[in-house]
Write a protein that holds these residues in place. Structure first.
Motif: not given
Length: 379
Positions: A111-113, A117-122, A158-164
């Motif tokens: 998930l990007d944050n 590349a994903s238009d700075y979306q959270d 870049v900002g890539r996340q794990l989320a639970t």
């Protein structure tokens, strides 16, 4: 030393210092172990020992969908970023699929944050806005973060996340750093830093269950990075075992146990010989004695055949696969069990919003020592 040479050397030292300071300010250096914030809203119930859980894991690939072959995919395609329209469609479809399946715990990867590349979306925030009534508790951890990456394909943040996400209370969470690929000091600052996101869910009897969410490195070079990460995860699980803490692990392992085209055979064997991956329909053993031999550990929930982005091609999975929960055995309180998860295809008209498939499984929440010899296969 001649004065002009001294000025040149001084200039080089100042330039190197400025470059180092710039790289330091643009990149991220997480600690080996970090406590993470947990968000819980309202009165959230705790897990009860022995209850059954439905857990989903899904690599969402920043909501890009299947219309692209990206530059960093195995096929090394021409695409660098998805359109806003495709990400919006995938976001709605992911939310719909999760609502349809109603898992108790959702483990998400990629998930990007704040990524260019994903238009700075959270993207986690956007997804939670569509699922706010289902999952009151959540936690997240970066596994790639930099304000600027000087790659021609990225040339930005870049900002890539794990989320639970969880229906049940998360007491606390932590990020555990995994080994990273070998590289020179400069390029290492801009690389992904794979990790394990550990969420601790309290049990009503005073214990707790550890839920692990991870995304392991993809074996693209002949090195031991993937093997080292598997070994690190194994040591983490061993510590939980030694403490008598029940655990559940899921995520994108980037292991291909049923294929020989990629992945590390040693890593695959090391991880899968200790754990049981949710199995596709037709691979669940019918022999109850064979089933019983598979119940000594909580079942990891993972996509055993991780898919890359891009159009349909032979061998790819174009539909969501989820388990059909089996009947619960007639045990007393605290010993509820489920038979092995069967995976079923969804309705024929269901579009598949992401390039990698979701996998869900029904698992048990037993504390150590609750097994009996006449039980069916557990989690």
């Amino acid at each position: 030393m001649p004065r002009p040479l001294r000025f040149i050397l001084l200039g080089l030292l100042i330039s190197a210092g400025l470059l180092s300071a710039l790289v330091y300010s643009l990149t991220w250096r997480p600690d080996a172990k970090e406590s993470l914030p947990v968000a819980c809203t309202g009165k959230v119930p705790s897990l009860v020992p022995g209850q059954a859980l439905k857990v989903m894991t899904w690599n969402l690939q920043y909501l890009a969908g299947k219309r692209y072959v990206f530059w960093n995919d195995q096929a090394q395609g021409p695409d660098e970023r998805p359109t806003l329209e495709d990400m919006a469609f995938s976001l709605d479809e992911v939310a719909r699929v999760i609502r349809d399946e109603q898992p108790d715990i959702v483990l998400l990867q990629e998930l990007d944050n704040g990524a260019k590349a994903s238009d700075y979306q959270d993207q986690l925030k956007l997804l939670q806005e569509r699922l706010t009534d289902l999952y009151p508790c959540s936690t997240q951890a970066f596994d790639w973060k930099a304000d600027f990456v000087p790659s021609p394909h990225i040339f930005g943040s870049v900002g890539r996340q794990l989320a639970t996400l969880s229906r049940y209370r998360i007491e606390h969470a932590e990020r555990l750093q995994l080994p990273v690929p070998e590289a020179n000091l400069f390029s290492r600052q801009f690389q992904p830093k794979n990790a394990v996101l550990v969420s601790y869910l309290p049990l009503s009897d005073g214990g707790q269950m550890a839920v692990l969410n991870t995304h392991l490195d993809r074996a693209t070079k002949p090195d031991d990075t993937l093997q080292a990460q598997v070994n690190a995860v194994t040591r983490i699980l061993d510590r939980f075992e030694a403490r008598g803490t029940p655990w559940l692990i899921g995520g994108d392992f980037n292991l291909l146990p049923w294929a020989s085209t990629s992945g590390s055979p040693r890593a695959t064997h090391a991880l899968l010989r200790r754990q049981r991956v949710a199995q596709p329909l037709g691979q669940v053993p019918d022999d109850p004695h064979q089933q019983r031999s598979q119940r000594h550990r909580p079942r990891p929930v993972a996509d055993p055949l991780p898919q890359r982005s891009g159009p349909e091609r032979p061998g790819s999975h174009s539909r969501l696969s989820v388990p059909q929960p089996a009947a619960q055995t007639g045990r007393g309180p605290g010993t509820a069990r489920r038979h092995p998860a069967h995976l079923r295809p969804p309705a024929a008209d269901r579009p598949f919003p992401a390039a990698r498939r979701a996998v869900a499984a029904s698992v048990g929440c037993d504390r150590p020592g609750r097994h009996s010899d006449n039980e069916g296969a557990g989690s």
